[in-house]
Write an enzyme that holds these catalytic residues in place. Structure first.
Site, short mmCIF file in Angstrom:
data_model
loop_
_atom_site.label_atom_id
_atom_site.label_comp_id
_atom_site.label_asym_id
_atom_site.label_seq_id
_atom_site.Cartn_x
_atom_site.Cartn_y
_atom_site.Cartn_z
N SER A 15 0.82 -1.21 0.00
CA SER A 15 0.00 0.00 0.00
C SER A 15 0.85 1.26 0.00
O SER A 15 0.40 2.33 -0.40
CB SER A 15 -0.94 0.00 1.21
OG SER A 15 -0.20 -0.20 2.41
N VAL A 65 -0.39 -10.49 7.27
CA VAL A 65 0.49 -11.60 6.85
C VAL A 65 0.85 -12.52 8.01
O VAL A 65 1.29 -13.65 7.80
CB VAL A 65 1.78 -11.10 6.15
CG1 VAL A 65 1.48 -10.47 4.81
CG2 VAL A 65 2.59 -10.17 7.05
N ASN A 91 7.25 -8.48 1.24
CA ASN A 91 7.80 -7.17 1.59
C ASN A 91 7.28 -6.61 2.91
O ASN A 91 7.96 -5.83 3.57
CB ASN A 91 7.48 -6.21 0.43
CG ASN A 91 7.67 -4.76 0.81
OD1 ASN A 91 8.80 -4.27 0.83
ND2 ASN A 91 6.59 -4.07 1.14
N SER A 143 17.08 -7.12 5.26
CA SER A 143 17.63 -5.83 5.69
C SER A 143 19.12 -5.98 5.96
O SER A 143 19.59 -7.10 6.21
CB SER A 143 16.92 -5.39 6.98
OG SER A 143 17.58 -4.29 7.55
N TYR A 156 13.95 -7.17 15.46
CA TYR A 156 13.90 -6.88 14.02
C TYR A 156 15.09 -7.54 13.31
O TYR A 156 14.93 -8.23 12.31
CB TYR A 156 13.92 -5.37 13.79
CG TYR A 156 13.93 -4.97 12.33
CD1 TYR A 156 12.75 -4.95 11.58
CD2 TYR A 156 15.11 -4.61 11.68
CE1 TYR A 156 12.75 -4.59 10.24
CE2 TYR A 156 15.12 -4.25 10.35
CZ TYR A 156 13.94 -4.23 9.63
OH TYR A 156 13.94 -3.88 8.30
N ALA A 158 16.95 -10.01 14.30
CA ALA A 158 16.82 -11.48 14.34
C ALA A 158 15.80 -11.95 13.30
O ALA A 158 16.01 -12.96 12.62
CB ALA A 158 16.41 -11.93 15.74
N LYS A 160 15.01 -10.49 10.50
CA LYS A 160 15.52 -10.32 9.14
C LYS A 160 16.65 -11.30 8.84
O LYS A 160 16.87 -11.68 7.68
CB LYS A 160 15.97 -8.86 8.93
CG LYS A 160 14.80 -7.88 8.93
CD LYS A 160 13.81 -8.18 7.81
CE LYS A 160 12.71 -7.16 7.71
NZ LYS A 160 11.82 -7.40 6.55
P1 NAP Z 1 6.50 0.99 5.37
O1 NAP Z 1 6.66 2.24 4.58
O2 NAP Z 1 6.30 1.08 6.83
O3 NAP Z 1 5.30 0.12 4.72
C1 NAP Z 1 4.99 -1.10 5.31
C2 NAP Z 1 3.96 -1.82 4.47
O4 NAP Z 1 3.75 -3.11 5.07
C3 NAP Z 1 2.60 -1.14 4.43
O5 NAP Z 1 2.02 -1.37 3.18
C4 NAP Z 1 1.82 -1.86 5.53
O6 NAP Z 1 0.41 -1.85 5.29
C5 NAP Z 1 2.36 -3.27 5.37
N1 NAP Z 1 2.23 -4.10 6.56
C6 NAP Z 1 2.78 -3.92 7.78
N2 NAP Z 1 2.43 -4.92 8.60
C7 NAP Z 1 1.64 -5.77 7.87
C8 NAP Z 1 0.98 -6.98 8.13
N3 NAP Z 1 1.01 -7.55 9.35
N4 NAP Z 1 0.27 -7.56 7.14
C9 NAP Z 1 0.20 -7.01 5.92
N5 NAP Z 1 0.81 -5.85 5.60
C10 NAP Z 1 1.52 -5.24 6.57
O7 NAP Z 1 7.77 0.04 5.17
P2 NAP Z 1 8.94 0.05 4.06
O8 NAP Z 1 10.00 0.97 4.50
O9 NAP Z 1 8.36 0.20 2.71
O10 NAP Z 1 9.52 -1.42 4.29
C11 NAP Z 1 9.24 -2.50 3.39
C12 NAP Z 1 10.18 -3.66 3.74
O11 NAP Z 1 11.54 -3.24 3.62
C13 NAP Z 1 10.02 -4.17 5.18
O12 NAP Z 1 10.12 -5.57 5.21
C14 NAP Z 1 11.20 -3.54 5.89
O13 NAP Z 1 11.60 -4.27 7.03
C15 NAP Z 1 12.24 -3.54 4.80
N6 NAP Z 1 13.30 -2.56 5.03
C16 NAP Z 1 13.02 -1.23 5.05
C17 NAP Z 1 14.05 -0.32 5.31
C18 NAP Z 1 13.81 1.17 5.35
O14 NAP Z 1 14.75 1.93 5.71
N7 NAP Z 1 12.63 1.67 5.01
C19 NAP Z 1 15.34 -0.79 5.56
C20 NAP Z 1 15.58 -2.15 5.54
C21 NAP Z 1 14.56 -3.03 5.27
P3 NAP Z 1 -0.62 -1.07 6.28
O15 NAP Z 1 -0.22 0.37 6.29
O16 NAP Z 1 -1.96 -1.31 5.71
O17 NAP Z 1 -0.42 -1.70 7.63
#
Ligand code: NAP
Length: 251
Positions: A15, A65, A91, A143, A156, A158, A160
């Site tokens: 989303s 999820v 994701n 990550s 977190y 652990a 990842k």
């Molecule tokens: P984000 O902007 O917080 O977006 C998170 C997304 O995941 C949203 O669409 C949210 O939907 C959905 N979500 C969360 N919990 C959920 C659940 N239980 N079931 C279904 N959907 C769920 O995060 P992002 O930064 O894009 O991160 C995406 C991925 O990249 C994650 O796995 C994160 O750990 C990884 N990552 C991110 C970073 C960073 O710096 N941003 C760094 C390393 C790794 P709703 O809003 O509807 O809850």
């Protein structure tokens, strides 16, 4: 040059943030997209209409999820609606401050549930379908924290790390069915998840540990995910693709 024409992808947590950027780029490559989300229906609908405007089919599907029944129902619905799932991008994830000396049991469990079980459940639901079709492509989002750890975010990190070992386990397990399993490991990416930290007093310390000197954009993560989903990577499985401006080398 990269085409996913006629393919169908299920992207969890699409989303907003990285998932949304992946959905948009996949759509530009001709892929139909299922946009999973947990709670923000308005954001998911906005992503859906942007994706559809690119000329592919798109549907937003709510499912936590971390809830197996909800995931199973979503995958069944997706297969019924679109006929198949060619690509699964795991994701969805959460990142919460949680020091070990004062650990919130609730946040600990939520992080492990969403980030680990929330990666297992979609794979468990989709794999029998992919095995029957003898083709499939799974991309898990880990990550830098999963490789080098992260202070004050040990659940977190652990979780990842588990995503990485899951990827490495399933790649050989599913290879005979022509299902590839790979992982993209982002570093700092400017999304809702990290924005507060990136504008905090800690900003300079964070940027100092990124050789390229800045956080990435969601779009910069989407390209490597598309590469792994495409015909350009047909001999790659079990790989952890670091996309972090070099940060994993310096933390
Ligand atoms: P984000 O902007 O917080 O977006 C998170 C997304 O995941 C949203 O669409 C949210 O939907 C959905 N979500 C969360 N919990 C959920 C659940 N239980 N079931 C279904 N959907 C769920 O995060 P992002 O930064 O894009 O991160 C995406 C991925 O990249 C994650 O796995 C994160 O750990 C990884 N990552 C991110 C970073 C960073 O710096 N941003 C760094 C390393 C790794 P709703 O809003 O509807 O809850």
């Amino acid at each position: 040059m990269i085409s996913l024409n006629g393919k169908v992808a299920l992207i969890t947590g699409a989303s907003r943030g990285i998932g949304r950027a992946v959905a948009m780029l996949f759509a530009k490559a001709g892929c139909d997209v299922i946009i999973n989300y947990r709670s923000d229906a308005a954001a998911a609908e906005q992503t859906r209409s942007k994706v559809e405007a690119l000329g592919v089919r798109a549907q937003a599907m709510a499912a936590d999820v971390a809830d197996r029944a909800q995931v199973d129902a979503m995958v069944a619905n997706a297969i019924q609606t679109f006929g198949r799932i060619d690509i699964l991008v795991n994701n969805a994830g959460i990142w919460k401050h949680n020091p070990i000396y004062n650990m919130s049991e609730e946040l600990l469990r939520e992080t492990l549930d969403v980030n680990i079980l929330g990666t297992f459940y979609p794979i468990m639901a989709v794999v029998p379908h992919m095995m029957a079709r003898k083709t499939g492509n799974i991309i898990n989002i880990s990550s830098t924290a999963g490789q080098r750890g992260e202070a004050f975010h040990s659940p977190y990190a652990a979780s990842k790390g588990a995503v990485i070992s899951l990827t490495k386990s399933l790649a050989p397990e599913l290879a005979e069915y022509h299902i590839r399993v790979n992982c993209v490991a982002p570093g700092w990416v400017d999304t809702d998840m990290s924005h507060e930290a990136l504008i905090s007093d800690d900003r300079e310390n964070i940027l100092h540990l990124i050789p390229l000197g800045r956080a990435g954009t969601a779009e910069e993560l989407a390209g490597p995910v598309l590469f792994l989903a495409s015909e350009l990577s047909t001999f790659i499985t079990g790989e952890i693709l670091n996309v972090n401006g070099g940060a994993v080398l310096c933390g």
